[in-house]
Design an enzyme around this catalytic site. Structure first.
Site, PDB file in Angstrom:
ATOM      1  N   TRP A 104       0.827  -1.212   0.000  1.00  0.00           N
ATOM      2  CA  TRP A 104       0.000   0.000   0.000  1.00  0.00           C
ATOM      3  C   TRP A 104       0.859   1.259   0.000  1.00  0.00           C
ATOM      4  CZ3 TRP A 104      -4.344  -1.054  -1.898  1.00  0.00           C
ATOM      5  CH2 TRP A 104      -5.052  -2.206  -1.547  1.00  0.00           C
ATOM      6  N   ASP A 172      -1.623   6.830   6.136  1.00  0.00           N
ATOM      7  CA  ASP A 172      -2.687   5.882   5.832  1.00  0.00           C
ATOM      8  C   ASP A 172      -2.878   5.034   7.095  1.00  0.00           C
ATOM      9  OD1 ASP A 172      -4.253   3.796   4.933  1.00  0.00           O
ATOM     10  OD2 ASP A 172      -3.036   3.355   3.170  1.00  0.00           O
ATOM     11  N   LYS A 196     -12.050  -1.792   7.358  1.00  0.00           N
ATOM     12  CA  LYS A 196     -11.206  -2.633   8.202  1.00  0.00           C
ATOM     13  C   LYS A 196     -11.659  -2.538   9.662  1.00  0.00           C
ATOM     14  CE  LYS A 196      -8.743  -2.933   4.367  1.00  0.00           C
ATOM     15  NZ  LYS A 196      -7.601  -2.181   3.957  1.00  0.00           N
TER      16      LYS A 196
HETATM   17  C1  LIG Z   1      -7.145  -1.871   2.510  1.00  0.00           C
HETATM   18  C2  LIG Z   1      -6.085  -0.838   2.468  1.00  0.00           C
HETATM   19  C3  LIG Z   1      -6.011   0.098   1.426  1.00  0.00           C
HETATM   20  C4  LIG Z   1      -6.965   0.102   0.261  1.00  0.00           C
HETATM   21  O1  LIG Z   1      -8.140   0.607   0.679  1.00  0.00           O
HETATM   22  P1  LIG Z   1      -9.369   0.934  -0.290  1.00  0.00           P
HETATM   23  O2  LIG Z   1     -10.316   1.574   0.665  1.00  0.00           O
HETATM   24  O3  LIG Z   1      -9.835  -0.373  -0.833  1.00  0.00           O
HETATM   25  O4  LIG Z   1      -8.880   1.848  -1.345  1.00  0.00           O
HETATM   26  C5  LIG Z   1      -5.030   1.062   1.491  1.00  0.00           C
HETATM   27  N1  LIG Z   1      -4.156   1.107   2.505  1.00  0.00           N
HETATM   28  C6  LIG Z   1      -4.182   0.223   3.525  1.00  0.00           C
HETATM   29  C7  LIG Z   1      -3.202   0.329   4.622  1.00  0.00           C
HETATM   30  C8  LIG Z   1      -5.153  -0.780   3.529  1.00  0.00           C
HETATM   31  O5  LIG Z   1      -5.192  -1.655   4.539  1.00  0.00           O
END
Ligand SMILES: *Cc1c(COP(=O)(O)O)cnc(C)c1O
Length: 364
Positions: A104, A172, A196
Protein backbone atom coordinates in the site's frame (compact mmCIF):
# COMPACT_ATOMS: atom_id res chain seq x y z
CA UNK A 1 -28.36 -18.05 13.53
CA UNK A 2 -24.89 -19.14 12.44
CA UNK A 3 -21.94 -16.76 12.97
CA UNK A 4 -18.38 -17.60 11.93
CA UNK A 5 -15.14 -16.08 13.15
CA UNK A 6 -14.15 -13.95 10.19
CA UNK A 7 -10.44 -13.17 9.88
CA UNK A 8 -10.85 -11.20 6.66
CA UNK A 9 -8.47 -8.27 6.10
CA UNK A 10 -11.33 -6.19 4.74
CA UNK A 11 -14.21 -5.83 4.45
CA UNK A 12 -14.08 -7.47 7.82
CA UNK A 13 -16.12 -8.59 10.79
CA UNK A 14 -18.39 -6.08 12.50
CA UNK A 15 -19.43 -6.24 16.17
CA UNK A 16 -22.58 -8.35 16.52
CA UNK A 17 -24.37 -5.71 18.68
CA UNK A 18 -23.83 -3.21 15.85
CA UNK A 19 -25.38 -5.53 13.27
CA UNK A 20 -28.28 -6.24 15.63
CA UNK A 21 -28.92 -2.56 16.20
CA UNK A 22 -28.78 -1.85 12.45
CA UNK A 23 -31.20 -4.73 11.88
CA UNK A 24 -33.61 -3.43 14.52
CA UNK A 25 -33.54 0.03 12.93
CA UNK A 26 -33.56 -1.19 9.34
CA UNK A 27 -37.15 -0.35 8.40
CA UNK A 28 -37.95 2.40 10.89
CA UNK A 29 -34.96 4.37 12.10
CA UNK A 30 -35.51 6.48 15.21
CA UNK A 31 -39.27 6.63 14.66
CA UNK A 32 -38.89 8.31 11.27
CA UNK A 33 -40.85 5.61 9.45
CA UNK A 34 -37.92 5.12 7.05
CA UNK A 35 -34.69 3.21 6.76
CA UNK A 36 -31.51 5.30 7.02
CA UNK A 37 -30.89 4.10 3.45
CA UNK A 38 -33.99 5.91 2.28
CA UNK A 39 -33.38 9.26 3.95
CA UNK A 40 -32.45 12.40 2.09
CA UNK A 41 -28.93 13.28 3.14
CA UNK A 42 -30.11 16.86 3.68
CA UNK A 43 -33.11 15.92 5.84
CA UNK A 44 -33.64 16.67 9.51
CA UNK A 45 -33.68 12.91 10.13
CA UNK A 46 -30.23 12.33 8.63
CA UNK A 47 -28.39 15.40 9.94
CA UNK A 48 -28.07 14.14 13.54
CA UNK A 49 -26.70 10.84 12.23
CA UNK A 50 -23.69 12.32 10.44
CA UNK A 51 -23.15 14.86 13.22
CA UNK A 52 -23.11 12.14 15.84
CA UNK A 53 -20.70 10.02 13.84
CA UNK A 54 -18.31 12.95 13.57
CA UNK A 55 -18.56 13.94 17.22
CA UNK A 56 -17.98 10.35 18.38
CA UNK A 57 -14.91 10.06 16.15
CA UNK A 58 -13.58 13.38 17.50
CA UNK A 59 -14.15 12.24 21.04
CA UNK A 60 -12.68 8.74 20.67
CA UNK A 61 -9.60 9.86 18.72
CA UNK A 62 -9.12 13.12 20.62
CA UNK A 63 -9.14 15.10 17.37
CA UNK A 64 -8.11 18.72 18.09
CA UNK A 65 -10.44 21.57 17.11
CA UNK A 66 -8.13 22.78 14.32
CA UNK A 67 -8.73 19.59 12.34
CA UNK A 68 -11.63 18.88 9.98
CA UNK A 69 -13.22 15.45 9.66
CA UNK A 70 -14.45 14.41 6.21
CA UNK A 71 -16.52 11.43 5.07
CA UNK A 72 -15.56 10.76 1.47
CA UNK A 73 -15.81 8.00 -1.11
CA UNK A 74 -13.14 6.35 -3.26
CA UNK A 75 -11.41 4.42 -0.48
CA UNK A 76 -7.90 4.92 0.82
CA UNK A 77 -6.81 4.42 -2.78
CA UNK A 78 -8.32 7.75 -3.83
CA UNK A 79 -6.39 9.47 -1.03
CA UNK A 80 -3.18 8.27 -2.69
CA UNK A 81 -4.08 10.85 -5.39
CA UNK A 82 -5.98 13.45 -3.37
CA UNK A 83 -3.12 14.06 -0.95
CA UNK A 84 -0.58 15.07 -3.63
CA UNK A 85 -3.25 16.91 -5.66
CA UNK A 86 -4.04 19.09 -2.64
CA UNK A 87 -0.62 19.42 -1.01
CA UNK A 88 1.93 19.19 -3.78
CA UNK A 89 0.47 19.72 -7.24
CA UNK A 90 1.45 23.37 -7.60
CA UNK A 91 4.61 24.57 -9.31
CA UNK A 92 6.67 24.81 -6.15
CA UNK A 93 9.03 22.05 -7.24
CA UNK A 94 8.77 20.51 -3.78
CA UNK A 95 8.94 16.76 -3.34
CA UNK A 96 6.86 14.38 -1.28
CA UNK A 97 8.84 12.01 0.96
CA UNK A 98 7.69 8.39 1.23
CA UNK A 99 8.76 5.41 3.31
CA UNK A 100 8.22 2.15 1.44
CA UNK A 101 6.89 -0.40 3.91
CA UNK A 102 4.85 -2.61 1.60
CA UNK A 103 2.27 -2.85 -1.12
CA UNK A 104 0.00 0.00 0.00
CA UNK A 105 2.88 2.37 0.76
CA UNK A 106 4.33 1.62 -2.67
CA UNK A 107 0.98 2.18 -4.37
CA UNK A 108 0.59 5.52 -2.56
CA UNK A 109 4.06 6.63 -3.73
CA UNK A 110 3.48 5.55 -7.33
CA UNK A 111 0.16 7.38 -7.50
CA UNK A 112 1.67 10.53 -5.96
CA UNK A 113 4.47 10.43 -8.54
CA UNK A 114 1.91 11.27 -11.22
CA UNK A 115 1.37 14.68 -9.61
CA UNK A 116 4.54 15.61 -7.78
CA UNK A 117 8.17 14.73 -7.31
CA UNK A 118 8.44 11.70 -5.01
CA UNK A 119 11.46 10.76 -2.95
CA UNK A 120 11.43 7.32 -1.33
CA UNK A 121 13.66 7.91 1.70
CA UNK A 122 13.75 4.36 3.09
CA UNK A 123 12.40 0.93 2.22
CA UNK A 124 12.12 -2.47 3.86
CA UNK A 125 11.76 -4.27 0.54
CA UNK A 126 15.21 -5.88 1.00
CA UNK A 127 13.82 -8.23 3.65
CA UNK A 128 10.38 -8.73 2.15
CA UNK A 129 8.91 -5.85 4.17
CA UNK A 130 9.19 -7.80 7.44
CA UNK A 131 10.30 -4.71 9.39
CA UNK A 132 9.92 -0.93 9.45
CA UNK A 133 13.10 0.77 8.24
CA UNK A 134 14.78 3.64 10.09
CA UNK A 135 13.13 6.76 8.72
CA UNK A 136 15.24 9.89 8.21
CA UNK A 137 13.95 13.27 9.33
CA UNK A 138 12.00 15.33 6.80
CA UNK A 139 13.84 17.90 4.70
CA UNK A 140 12.55 21.39 5.39
CA UNK A 141 11.19 21.89 1.87
CA UNK A 142 9.36 18.56 1.56
CA UNK A 143 5.74 19.05 0.46
CA UNK A 144 4.68 16.30 2.86
CA UNK A 145 5.97 13.08 4.41
CA UNK A 146 3.90 9.93 3.92
CA UNK A 147 3.90 6.75 6.00
CA UNK A 148 1.60 3.72 6.21
CA UNK A 149 1.16 3.27 9.94
CA UNK A 150 -0.02 -0.34 9.82
CA UNK A 151 0.84 -2.53 6.86
CA UNK A 152 -2.15 -4.76 6.33
CA UNK A 153 -0.60 -7.28 3.94
CA UNK A 154 2.78 -7.91 5.57
CA UNK A 155 1.62 -7.34 9.15
CA UNK A 156 4.01 -4.65 10.36
CA UNK A 157 3.39 -1.44 12.27
CA UNK A 158 5.38 1.66 13.06
CA UNK A 159 6.58 1.95 16.65
CA UNK A 160 7.66 5.60 16.56
CA UNK A 161 7.11 8.44 14.12
CA UNK A 162 9.66 10.19 11.91
CA UNK A 163 10.79 13.71 12.79
CA UNK A 164 9.03 15.94 10.32
CA UNK A 165 9.29 19.40 11.90
CA UNK A 166 7.00 21.75 9.97
CA UNK A 167 6.51 19.30 7.11
CA UNK A 168 3.02 17.75 7.28
CA UNK A 169 3.15 14.08 8.26
CA UNK A 170 0.49 12.17 6.31
CA UNK A 171 -0.54 8.65 7.20
CA UNK A 172 -2.69 5.88 5.83
CA UNK A 173 -4.29 4.41 8.96
CA UNK A 174 -6.84 2.21 7.17
CA UNK A 175 -6.02 -0.94 9.10
CA UNK A 176 -5.20 0.49 12.53
CA UNK A 177 -7.54 3.43 13.12
CA UNK A 178 -8.88 3.32 16.69
CA UNK A 179 -6.91 0.19 17.55
CA UNK A 180 -4.46 2.03 19.82
CA UNK A 181 -4.09 5.59 21.06
CA UNK A 182 -2.75 7.95 18.37
CA UNK A 183 -1.64 11.53 18.83
CA UNK A 184 -3.54 13.20 15.99
CA UNK A 185 -1.72 16.50 16.48
CA UNK A 186 1.50 14.90 15.16
CA UNK A 187 -0.11 14.57 11.73
CA UNK A 188 -1.20 16.88 8.93
CA UNK A 189 -3.56 14.38 7.33
CA UNK A 190 -4.81 10.96 8.43
CA UNK A 191 -7.00 8.81 6.20
CA UNK A 192 -8.68 5.43 6.47
CA UNK A 193 -11.06 3.35 4.41
CA UNK A 194 -13.81 2.25 6.80
CA UNK A 195 -13.98 -1.42 5.88
CA UNK A 196 -11.21 -2.63 8.20
CA UNK A 197 -11.82 -1.16 11.62
CA UNK A 198 -14.64 1.36 11.28
CA UNK A 199 -17.63 -0.10 9.49
CA UNK A 200 -18.71 -1.28 6.06
CA UNK A 201 -17.00 -0.35 2.79
CA UNK A 202 -18.06 2.82 1.01
CA UNK A 203 -16.84 5.59 3.25
CA UNK A 204 -13.33 6.92 3.82
CA UNK A 205 -12.52 9.08 6.81
CA UNK A 206 -10.09 11.96 6.27
CA UNK A 207 -8.80 14.00 9.19
CA UNK A 208 -7.05 17.14 7.98
CA UNK A 209 -5.39 20.07 9.73
CA UNK A 210 -7.01 23.34 8.75
CA UNK A 211 -3.91 25.04 7.36
CA UNK A 212 -3.57 22.26 4.74
CA UNK A 213 -6.96 23.01 3.21
CA UNK A 214 -7.34 25.22 0.14
CA UNK A 215 -4.03 24.73 -1.65
CA UNK A 216 -5.17 22.67 -4.64
CA UNK A 217 -4.49 24.28 -8.03
CA UNK A 218 -7.55 25.79 -9.73
CA UNK A 219 -7.73 23.03 -12.38
CA UNK A 220 -8.20 20.30 -9.72
CA UNK A 221 -11.53 18.47 -10.21
CA UNK A 222 -14.01 19.78 -7.67
CA UNK A 223 -14.61 16.35 -6.10
CA UNK A 224 -10.86 15.90 -5.51
CA UNK A 225 -10.38 19.14 -3.56
CA UNK A 226 -10.45 18.93 0.23
CA UNK A 227 -11.83 22.49 0.44
CA UNK A 228 -14.94 21.45 -1.52
CA UNK A 229 -15.82 18.82 1.06
CA UNK A 230 -14.83 20.99 4.04
CA UNK A 231 -17.04 23.86 2.85
CA UNK A 232 -20.00 21.55 2.28
CA UNK A 233 -19.62 19.44 5.44
CA UNK A 234 -18.98 16.28 3.38
CA UNK A 235 -22.21 17.01 1.49
CA UNK A 236 -21.05 18.59 -1.75
CA UNK A 237 -22.81 15.63 -3.34
CA UNK A 238 -24.61 12.66 -1.82
CA UNK A 239 -22.34 11.12 0.80
CA UNK A 240 -22.30 7.37 1.55
CA UNK A 241 -25.15 7.91 4.02
CA UNK A 242 -25.69 4.38 5.24
CA UNK A 243 -21.99 3.60 5.67
CA UNK A 244 -21.61 6.77 7.74
CA UNK A 245 -24.52 5.64 9.91
CA UNK A 246 -22.89 2.24 10.40
CA UNK A 247 -19.58 3.88 11.35
CA UNK A 248 -21.56 5.83 13.95
CA UNK A 249 -22.92 2.59 15.41
CA UNK A 250 -19.43 1.07 15.54
CA UNK A 251 -18.11 4.17 17.31
CA UNK A 252 -20.97 4.03 19.80
CA UNK A 253 -20.13 0.37 20.47
CA UNK A 254 -16.47 1.28 20.98
CA UNK A 255 -17.33 4.11 23.35
CA UNK A 256 -19.52 1.81 25.45
CA UNK A 257 -16.62 -0.63 25.63
CA UNK A 258 -14.39 2.04 27.20
CA UNK A 259 -13.01 3.70 24.07
CA UNK A 260 -9.52 3.43 22.62
CA UNK A 261 -7.63 2.66 25.87
CA UNK A 262 -9.93 -0.31 26.55
CA UNK A 263 -9.82 -1.70 23.01
CA UNK A 264 -6.04 -1.19 22.85
CA UNK A 265 -5.63 -3.35 25.94
CA UNK A 266 -7.83 -6.02 24.41
CA UNK A 267 -5.96 -5.82 21.10
CA UNK A 268 -2.64 -6.26 22.94
CA UNK A 269 -4.05 -9.29 24.68
CA UNK A 270 -5.46 -10.86 21.50
CA UNK A 271 -2.30 -10.30 19.44
CA UNK A 272 -0.13 -11.32 22.41
CA UNK A 273 -1.88 -14.68 22.69
CA UNK A 274 -1.52 -15.34 18.98
CA UNK A 275 2.15 -14.35 18.70
CA UNK A 276 2.94 -16.37 21.80
CA UNK A 277 1.36 -19.39 20.17
CA UNK A 278 3.23 -18.79 16.88
CA UNK A 279 6.58 -18.31 18.63
CA UNK A 280 6.16 -21.67 20.36
CA UNK A 281 4.66 -23.61 17.48
CA UNK A 282 6.71 -26.26 15.71
CA UNK A 283 4.60 -25.94 12.56
CA UNK A 284 3.78 -22.24 12.14
CA UNK A 285 5.83 -19.08 12.53
CA UNK A 286 5.51 -15.32 12.13
CA UNK A 287 7.84 -13.91 9.45
CA UNK A 288 7.70 -10.40 10.97
CA UNK A 289 10.55 -9.01 13.12
CA UNK A 290 9.37 -8.75 16.72
CA UNK A 291 9.48 -4.99 17.38
CA UNK A 292 7.32 -4.24 14.33
CA UNK A 293 4.58 -6.83 14.67
CA UNK A 294 1.10 -5.56 13.89
CA UNK A 295 -1.70 -5.92 16.42
CA UNK A 296 -4.26 -6.10 13.62
CA UNK A 297 -2.90 -8.29 10.82
CA UNK A 298 -0.86 -11.36 11.67
CA UNK A 299 0.63 -13.33 8.78
CA UNK A 300 1.97 -16.81 9.50
CA UNK A 301 3.76 -19.42 7.48
CA UNK A 302 4.08 -23.21 7.73
CA UNK A 303 7.57 -24.51 8.41
CA UNK A 304 7.85 -26.79 5.41
CA UNK A 305 11.05 -26.65 3.33
CA UNK A 306 9.60 -27.71 0.01
CA UNK A 307 7.62 -24.81 -1.46
CA UNK A 308 5.10 -26.99 -3.22
CA UNK A 309 4.42 -29.10 -0.13
CA UNK A 310 4.13 -25.96 1.95
CA UNK A 311 1.51 -24.47 -0.35
CA UNK A 312 -0.36 -27.75 -0.31
CA UNK A 313 -0.37 -27.84 3.51
CA UNK A 314 -1.36 -24.18 3.77
CA UNK A 315 -4.24 -24.67 1.35
CA UNK A 316 -5.42 -27.62 3.41
CA UNK A 317 -5.15 -25.53 6.57
CA UNK A 318 -7.24 -22.69 5.14
CA UNK A 319 -9.87 -25.12 3.89
CA UNK A 320 -10.15 -27.10 7.12
CA UNK A 321 -10.22 -23.93 9.21
CA UNK A 322 -13.11 -22.60 7.11
CA UNK A 323 -14.98 -25.85 7.63
CA UNK A 324 -14.49 -25.30 11.38
CA UNK A 325 -16.02 -21.80 11.16
CA UNK A 326 -12.72 -19.87 11.02
CA UNK A 327 -12.87 -18.13 7.67
CA UNK A 328 -10.70 -15.96 5.41
CA UNK A 329 -7.31 -17.11 6.70
CA UNK A 330 -5.49 -17.21 3.36
CA UNK A 331 -2.58 -14.80 3.06
CA UNK A 332 -2.62 -11.97 0.52
CA UNK A 333 -2.24 -13.25 -3.04
CA UNK A 334 1.04 -11.32 -3.37
CA UNK A 335 2.75 -12.84 -0.32
CA UNK A 336 1.09 -16.24 0.20
CA UNK A 337 1.07 -18.08 3.51
CA UNK A 338 -1.76 -17.31 5.89
CA UNK A 339 -2.95 -14.23 7.72
CA UNK A 340 -5.33 -13.64 10.60
CA UNK A 341 -6.75 -10.13 10.68
CA UNK A 342 -7.96 -9.49 14.20
CA UNK A 343 -9.45 -6.01 14.13
CA UNK A 344 -11.33 -4.38 17.00
CA UNK A 345 -14.48 -6.38 16.26
CA UNK A 346 -12.77 -9.77 16.62
CA UNK A 347 -13.56 -11.08 20.11
CA UNK A 348 -10.81 -12.77 22.11
CA UNK A 349 -12.84 -15.98 21.86
CA UNK A 350 -12.22 -15.93 18.09
CA UNK A 351 -8.45 -15.78 18.63
CA UNK A 352 -8.64 -18.55 21.22
CA UNK A 353 -10.69 -20.71 18.84
CA UNK A 354 -8.11 -20.16 16.09
CA UNK A 355 -5.21 -21.09 18.36
CA UNK A 356 -7.02 -24.21 19.49
CA UNK A 357 -7.70 -25.21 15.90
CA UNK A 358 -4.05 -24.63 14.98
CA UNK A 359 -2.85 -26.76 17.89
CA UNK A 360 -5.10 -29.59 16.76
CA UNK A 361 -3.97 -29.21 13.15
CA UNK A 362 -0.36 -29.24 14.28
CA UNK A 363 -0.85 -32.41 16.33
CA UNK A 364 -2.49 -34.15 13.39
C1 LIG B 1 -7.14 -1.87 2.51
C2 LIG B 1 -6.08 -0.84 2.47
C3 LIG B 1 -6.01 0.10 1.43
C4 LIG B 1 -6.97 0.10 0.26
O1 LIG B 1 -8.14 0.61 0.68
P1 LIG B 1 -9.37 0.93 -0.29
O2 LIG B 1 -10.32 1.57 0.67
O3 LIG B 1 -9.84 -0.37 -0.83
O4 LIG B 1 -8.88 1.85 -1.35
C5 LIG B 1 -5.03 1.06 1.49
N1 LIG B 1 -4.16 1.11 2.50
C6 LIG B 1 -4.18 0.22 3.52
C7 LIG B 1 -3.20 0.33 4.62
C8 LIG B 1 -5.15 -0.78 3.53
O5 LIG B 1 -5.19 -1.66 4.54
Amino acid sequence: MKRVYNFSPGPSALPLPVLEKAAAEMCDAHGSGQSVMEMSHRSKDYKPIIEKTESLLRELMGIPANYKVLFLQGGASLQFAMVPLNLAAGDSGKKAAFIDTGVWADKAAKEAAKFTGVDVRASSKDRAYTYIPAAPAAKPDDAYYHITLNNTIVGTKWVGLPETGNVPLVSDISSCILSEPLNVSKFGILYAGAQKNLGPAGVTVVIIREDLIGHAPAKTPIMLRYDTHVEEGSMYNTPPCYSIYMVGLVLEWLKNLGGVPAIAKLNQEKAGLFYQYLDNSKLFYSPVEKPFRSLMNIPFIARVEDAEKRTELENRFVKEAAAAGLINLAGHRLVGGMRASIYNAMPIEGVQALIQFMEQFENK
